[in-house]
Design an enzyme around this catalytic site. Structure first.
Site, mmCIF file in Angstrom:
data_model
loop_
_atom_site.group_PDB
_atom_site.id
_atom_site.type_symbol
_atom_site.label_atom_id
_atom_site.label_comp_id
_atom_site.label_asym_id
_atom_site.label_seq_id
_atom_site.Cartn_x
_atom_site.Cartn_y
_atom_site.Cartn_z
ATOM 1 N N TYR A 1 0.862 -1.182 0.000
ATOM 2 C CA TYR A 1 0.000 0.000 0.000
ATOM 3 C C TYR A 1 0.899 1.232 0.000
ATOM 4 O O TYR A 1 2.002 1.177 -0.539
ATOM 5 C CB TYR A 1 -0.950 -0.082 1.218
ATOM 6 C CG TYR A 1 -2.194 0.736 1.052
ATOM 7 C CD1 TYR A 1 -3.012 0.597 -0.066
ATOM 8 C CD2 TYR A 1 -2.545 1.681 2.019
ATOM 9 C CE1 TYR A 1 -4.145 1.380 -0.231
ATOM 10 C CE2 TYR A 1 -3.678 2.460 1.864
ATOM 11 C CZ TYR A 1 -4.472 2.309 0.743
ATOM 12 O OH TYR A 1 -5.589 3.079 0.597
ATOM 13 N N LYS B 1 -20.752 -19.766 -10.953
ATOM 14 C CA LYS B 1 -19.968 -19.611 -12.179
ATOM 15 C C LYS B 1 -18.531 -19.214 -11.823
ATOM 16 O O LYS B 1 -17.563 -19.737 -12.384
ATOM 17 C CB LYS B 1 -20.626 -18.506 -13.006
ATOM 18 C CG LYS B 1 -20.127 -18.410 -14.387
ATOM 19 C CD LYS B 1 -21.028 -19.174 -15.287
ATOM 20 C CE LYS B 1 -20.518 -19.259 -16.680
ATOM 21 N NZ LYS B 1 -21.418 -19.970 -17.549
ATOM 22 N N ASP C 1 -24.114 -18.040 -22.472
ATOM 23 C CA ASP C 1 -25.324 -18.794 -22.883
ATOM 24 C C ASP C 1 -25.367 -18.956 -24.404
ATOM 25 O O ASP C 1 -25.934 -19.911 -24.914
ATOM 26 C CB ASP C 1 -26.588 -18.071 -22.405
ATOM 27 C CG ASP C 1 -26.536 -17.799 -20.923
ATOM 28 O OD1 ASP C 1 -26.912 -18.674 -20.151
ATOM 29 O OD2 ASP C 1 -26.065 -16.710 -20.529
ATOM 30 N N ALA D 1 -29.115 -19.395 -27.174
ATOM 31 C CA ALA D 1 -28.279 -20.564 -27.501
ATOM 32 C C ALA D 1 -28.410 -20.938 -28.982
ATOM 33 O O ALA D 1 -27.415 -21.093 -29.692
ATOM 34 C CB ALA D 1 -28.679 -21.737 -26.606
ATOM 35 N N ASN E 1 -21.609 -26.307 -20.686
ATOM 36 C CA ASN E 1 -20.745 -25.165 -21.020
ATOM 37 C C ASN E 1 -19.459 -25.132 -20.213
ATOM 38 O O ASN E 1 -18.501 -24.484 -20.620
ATOM 39 C CB ASN E 1 -21.482 -23.843 -20.751
ATOM 40 C CG ASN E 1 -22.656 -23.666 -21.665
ATOM 41 O OD1 ASN E 1 -23.187 -24.650 -22.186
ATOM 42 N ND2 ASN E 1 -23.065 -22.436 -21.890
HETATM 43 N N1 LIG Z 1 -25.647 -26.906 -22.393
HETATM 44 C C1 LIG Z 1 -26.924 -26.991 -22.501
HETATM 45 O O1 LIG Z 1 -27.417 -28.063 -22.391
HETATM 46 C C2 LIG Z 1 -27.750 -25.779 -22.757
HETATM 47 C C3 LIG Z 1 -27.138 -24.558 -23.069
HETATM 48 C C4 LIG Z 1 -27.945 -23.444 -23.339
HETATM 49 C C5 LIG Z 1 -29.333 -23.545 -23.291
HETATM 50 N N2 LIG Z 1 -29.876 -24.754 -22.954
HETATM 51 C C6 LIG Z 1 -31.342 -24.884 -22.863
HETATM 52 O O2 LIG Z 1 -31.919 -24.489 -24.081
HETATM 53 C C7 LIG Z 1 -33.170 -23.850 -23.835
HETATM 54 C C8 LIG Z 1 -33.192 -22.475 -24.500
HETATM 55 O O3 LIG Z 1 -32.238 -21.625 -23.920
HETATM 56 P P1 LIG Z 1 -32.040 -20.131 -24.458
HETATM 57 O O4 LIG Z 1 -31.195 -19.437 -23.464
HETATM 58 O O5 LIG Z 1 -31.609 -20.122 -25.873
HETATM 59 O O6 LIG Z 1 -33.561 -19.585 -24.342
HETATM 60 P P2 LIG Z 1 -34.268 -18.423 -25.163
HETATM 61 O O7 LIG Z 1 -35.469 -18.052 -24.358
HETATM 62 O O8 LIG Z 1 -33.304 -17.366 -25.546
HETATM 63 O O9 LIG Z 1 -34.795 -19.140 -26.504
HETATM 64 C C9 LIG Z 1 -35.766 -20.135 -26.509
HETATM 65 C C10 LIG Z 1 -36.114 -20.482 -27.948
HETATM 66 O O10 LIG Z 1 -36.931 -21.653 -27.935
HETATM 67 C C11 LIG Z 1 -38.058 -21.432 -28.744
HETATM 68 N N3 LIG Z 1 -39.181 -22.213 -28.234
HETATM 69 C C12 LIG Z 1 -39.825 -22.090 -27.058
HETATM 70 N N4 LIG Z 1 -40.852 -22.974 -26.985
HETATM 71 C C13 LIG Z 1 -40.843 -23.662 -28.144
HETATM 72 C C14 LIG Z 1 -41.651 -24.672 -28.676
HETATM 73 N N5 LIG Z 1 -42.690 -25.162 -27.988
HETATM 74 N N6 LIG Z 1 -41.372 -25.148 -29.919
HETATM 75 C C15 LIG Z 1 -40.323 -24.660 -30.617
HETATM 76 N N7 LIG Z 1 -39.524 -23.683 -30.165
HETATM 77 C C16 LIG Z 1 -39.774 -23.191 -28.944
HETATM 78 C C17 LIG Z 1 -38.339 -19.939 -28.656
HETATM 79 O O11 LIG Z 1 -39.109 -19.495 -29.751
HETATM 80 C C18 LIG Z 1 -36.897 -19.403 -28.676
HETATM 81 O O12 LIG Z 1 -36.458 -19.297 -30.013
HETATM 82 C C19 LIG Z 1 -33.336 -23.837 -22.324
HETATM 83 O O13 LIG Z 1 -34.073 -24.966 -21.925
HETATM 84 C C20 LIG Z 1 -31.926 -23.958 -21.818
HETATM 85 O O14 LIG Z 1 -31.856 -24.529 -20.533
HETATM 86 C C21 LIG Z 1 -29.122 -25.858 -22.700
#
Ligand SMILES: NC(=O)c1ccc[n+]([C@@H]2O[C@H](COP(=O)([O-])OP(=O)(O)OC[C@H]3O[C@@H](n4cnc5c(N)ncnc54)[C@H](O)[C@@H]3O)[C@@H](O)[C@H]2O)c1
Length: 464
Positions: A113, A168, A236, A272, A393
């Site tokens: 310091y 995280k 994400d 995603a 991730n």
């Molecule tokens: N490593 C992993 O396994 C991982 C990583 C990222 C996200 N995810 C999962 O993916 C999902 C989406 O995450 P995100 O952050 O992109 O969410 P987000 O809200 O940004 O996007 C969701 C998308 O899903 C679509 N959607 C919702 N309901 C639907 C349906 N009934 N039929 C078709 N499309 C539909 C929406 O239109 C949108 O485009 C979540 O369940 C999340 O947990 C998993």
């Protein structure tokens, strides 16, 4: 389908008679109602009673109640206390600051310091790049959220997002030695978020955006990348895209297909899905058909007001398909779901191409039950830890930031993301690859260093 797991683990302290059968009565009553015992410890023993701590995995809070009720009806048994081990782990938070330097005497104090520190400040004022050498900027990342899309739980706000951001930061440290700190902002206004991150940026060597809802996350990331001289990475989006690309590379090896010949259906075009599509397009796939809640994304679809969706429509779907997810699946070689639970069944997987690959990543419940998908698909992956091929991730972000920090990178590029994906895929030796092992374990110590080195090398190439 759900099985009792450590996320709902409880420790029950019970008082029981000292009989020879007491332990068996306690454990079998828990087993009968579906609890999974992971520890049984006698904490007190007396001539008239024993006191034991039984730790067990449960399905949910309600299931934990069923288990304790089953114990309390046993003759002579008294439930004294129930502890939720997950909450116990969070008491007081999961992080602390610790000093890297000793302060044993006045001499140490004068260097750590004032007055000694003044010369270091002046050196940085004269040469700001020295901040990466002489301060925590060298190794520190901000984990920034507005709490608008916390896990799969929705808009919980900044305070409720903090346990996730702390977690995280713990993962950053554990897997790559990166010092990360949670920054949970009490605003969901795009301009305020951008300005706040800009103002705090001098302390950090990188910004990890986390759990910020789409479509706001796209603009925030793009504008911060323009403004800041440190890498900005929305995990994400890009963390997921990296691991999906790595897993797909190895899954295609299993089925002996080339991505250039593959038709890929991606369901979910949010944070995603968009990033996955953009990274996959770099690999020149045969075709990608994107699907969201309103069906297949195509240029003629009404209501394509969102800039991101319009870009996806213009850069995918070569055959100009329209219709439903089920239609997009017909003949597809690969399904990647990042959308919502239970959208299709084995009948739809049967309509996919021979040796189909299904990544059903919606959390916690995937687009299709993986056991159903396995009936027709050659390779199945999920986001879950209780099935093989977990797309997680954590395989990517610690090593990505380790590499960026080590390279003193100012930006992050798609080449670095692809390098990270290839590094993850290559950790799985050719002799190890099979339908149940397309990505390494998150606890494989080889992953983060391999990703870090690939990203560092790509970052140094990018600097020229
Ligand atoms: N490593 C992993 O396994 C991982 C990583 C990222 C996200 N995810 C999962 O993916 C999902 C989406 O995450 P995100 O952050 O992109 O969410 P987000 O809200 O940004 O996007 C969701 C998308 O899903 C679509 N959607 C919702 N309901 C639907 C349906 N009934 N039929 C078709 N499309 C539909 C929406 O239109 C949108 O485009 C979540 O369940 C999340 O947990 C998993």
């Amino acid at each position: 389908m759900p099985v009792p797991g450590p996320g709902y683990s409880i420790t029950v302290r019970v008082e029981a008679p000292p009989s020879a059968s007491a332990a068996g009565d306690l454990t079998s009553s828990i087993g009968k109602v579906g609890g999974v015992i992971t520890a049984f410890d006698v904490v007190e023993s007396h001539s008239d009673r024993v006191v034991v701590d039984i730790t067990c995995n449960t399905l949910s809070g309600d299931h934990a109640t069923v288990i304790t009720d089953a114990l309390s009806v046993l003759p002579g048994v008294k439930v004294r206390k129930i502890s939720d081990r997950t909450f116990l782990m969070h008491l007081g938070g999961k992080l602390e600051i610790s000093s890297k330097v000793a302060l044993r005497n006045r001499d140490d104090l004068s260097r750590a310091y004032t007055p000694g520190v003044a010369r270091v400040c002046q050196a940085i004022a004269a040469n700001p790049e020295d901040a990466r050498r002489l301060t925590i900027k060298r190794n520190t990342v901000a984990v920034v959220t507005d709490g608008s899309a916390v896990l799969g739980l929705g808009n919980l706000g900044p305070a409720a997002a903090l346990p996730v951001m702390e977690g995280k930061a713990v993962l950053f440290k554990k897997f790559a030695g990166v010092d990360a700190w949670p920054i949970c902002l009490d605003t969901q206004d795009t301009e305020e978020i951008i300005r706040t991150v800009e103002l705090i940026a001098p302390v950090y060597g990188g910004i990890n955006l986390e759990d910020i809802a789409a479509p706001r996350c796209f603009e925030i990331e793009a504008r911060l990348r323009e403004k800041l001289d440190i890498p900005v990475f929305h995990d994400d989006q890009h963390g997921t895209a990296i691991v999906v690309l790595a897993a797909l590379r190895n899954a295609l090896r299993v089925v002996g297909k080339d991505i250039e010949d593959c038709r890929i259906a991606v369901c979910g075009v949010g944070a995603a899905g968009s990033a996955i599509i953009r990274l996959l397009l770099k690999q020149k796939p045969g075709d990608i058909v994107a699907v969201d809640i309103d069906g297949i994304v195509h240029t003629e679809r009404e209501g394509l007001v969102d800039e991101n969706l319009r870009w996806i429509a213009e850069n995918t779907n070569a055959r100009k398909m329209s219709g439903t997810l089920h239609e997009a699946l017909v003949g597809a070689d690969v399904f990647i779901g990042v959308s919502a639970p239970n959208l299709f069944g084995e009948e739809q997987v049967a309509t996919m191409a021979e040796n189909a690959i299904v990544f059903a990543l919606a959390n916690p419940d995937p687009e299709i039950d993986p056991l159903e998908a396995q009936k027709h698909a050659a390779v199945v992956a999920t986001g879950r830890s209780d099935y093989p091929n977990q797309i997680n991730n954590v395989l990517a972000f610690p090593g990505v930031f380790r590499g960026l920090l080590d390279a003193h990178a100012h930006t992050i590029t798609d080449d670095m993301l692809v390098a990270a994906a290839n590094a993850i895929a290559d950790v799985v030796e050719p002799s190890q690859i099979n339908a149940s092992f397309i990505v390494p374990s998150v606890f494989d110590n080889a992953v983060a260093p391999a990703v870090a080195e690939a990203v560092r090398a790509a970052a140094i190439r990018a600097k020229g």
